[in-house]
Design a protein around this motif. Structure first.
Motif: not given
Length: 345
Positions: A239-263
């Motif tokens: 069982r299990g799926i891992m989807s690893t997704i890559y994309a270019d950032l339109t402007e750099f944002k720190k990991t914590d900023e993006i995590i906060a938006f996802y939350h």
């Protein structure tokens, strides 16, 4: 609520039955299988002995319409499209775990499924059952097209970044890996033990049926026609799926900023868990559960965003999400009957 499951011998069906057995709002009334008509369910799956001793039946649309409130189709493609229109017309709600009603374009269905599409009027009525994104539409539906397993993991990982416009949608590249249960219970050389054990293989490069499904939803969410690079691999695990997704950032944002938006994006959706400490989820951490766990990394050196999304392909990628959609459809707490902890180790 009286429920029927059609396609009773597949892995998706047996997971549905596992969850429905303990769901407080429904009664599993019929399990239907053309190939195993008249056979006890426990004869096919001995782990159900003395727990569920139902005898599988043949499909009779007229009888179902008189006795059943909701039907789950856990069948291969090209089956549900033959029966769902009649059931819908007779007032029976349907949740389809196959791909027959996912693609809105008949030309796209013919190309990717190599078969004639379902009647367009019913395709147009079908609501795409990505629970966290289309919950309001699901609540009003008579026909729900449950998403595929790869699309569930991938879309839940991608849509927040797409909505926030932090990535270039034309740069999306997806590297997805699945356990062998995603291939179903049928026998094939590709998943034979001696072929799969201690092996990792890519398959259906550029040809996977989930490509148009992912592109359709991403195009809808972005407002522009998108094509993606989507590569699939088989991993020697059940069982299990891992989807690893890559994309270019339109402007750099720190990991914590993006995590906060996802939350913020998923704050009212208990089955999506976004890692706060920058840790990366593994498939073991969602095994047997309806969770989707997401990890995020913004690379300042390369200007790329990496999103890692993991699910259990048979639960959040199929039967668990189907029951989550049923809960939405009838106004029940979304976690009813499926709030199981992952199995660990």
């Amino acid at each position: 609520m009286k429920i029927a499951v059609i396609g009773g011998t597949g892995y998706g069906a047996i997971e549905l039955i596992r969850f429905l057995k303990n769901h407080p709002k429904v009664e599993l009334t019929k399990v239907i299988s053309h190939s195993q008509n008249g056979t006890k369910l426990s004869a096919v799956y001995p782990h159900l002995t003395d727990v569920i001793e139902m005898t599988m039946e043949a499909l009779d649309v007229e009888e179902l319409s008189k006795t059943i409130d909701l039907v789950f189709f856990a069948t291969p493609s090209n089956v549900s499209k033959e029966y769902i229109p009649s059931l819908i017309e007779k007032g029976v709600k349907c949740i389809d775990l196959s791909g027959d009603f996912r693609l809105k374009s008949p030309e796209s269905y013919e190309r990717w499924y190599q078969s004639s599409p379902a009647p367009q009027a019913y395709v147009d009525k079908a609501v795409y059952g990505l629970s966290e994104i289309y919950g309001d539409q699901i609540k009003q539906a008579n026909l729900i097209a449950n998403p595929g397993c790869y699309p569930t993991a991938t879309l839940l990982g991608l849509i927040p970044a797409l909505k926030q416009q932090v990535i270039d949608p034309k740069s999306i590249l997806i590297d997805a890996k699945s356990g062998v249960s995603g291939a179903g219970r049928g026998l094939s050389l590709n998943v034979h033990y001696s072929e799969m054990n201690e092996n990792l293989k890519a398959y259906k490069l550029g040809q996977h049926k989930h490509i148009p499904e992912i592109e359709q939803i991403l195009s809808n969410e972005s407002g522009e026609d998108l094509t993606i690079t989507f590569m699939t691999h088989l991993v020697p695990m059940t069982r299990g799926i891992m989807s690893t997704i890559y994309a270019d950032l339109t402007e750099f944002k720190k990991t914590d900023e993006i995590i906060a938006f996802y939350h913020s994006f998923y704050q009212n959706h208990p089955f999506v868990r976004v890692r706060t400490d920058g840790s990366i989820p593994s498939t073991r951490e969602v095994y047997g559960s309806n969770y989707c766990d997401i990890g995020i990394y913004a690379d300042e050196r390369t200007g790329k965003l990496t999103v890692i999304s993991v699910i259990d392909n048979l639960v959040k990628g199929a039967s668990g999400q189907a029951i989550q959609n049923m809960n939405l459809l009838y106004g029940w707490d979304v976690q009813t009957g499926i709030d199981h902890l992952p199995i660990y180790p």
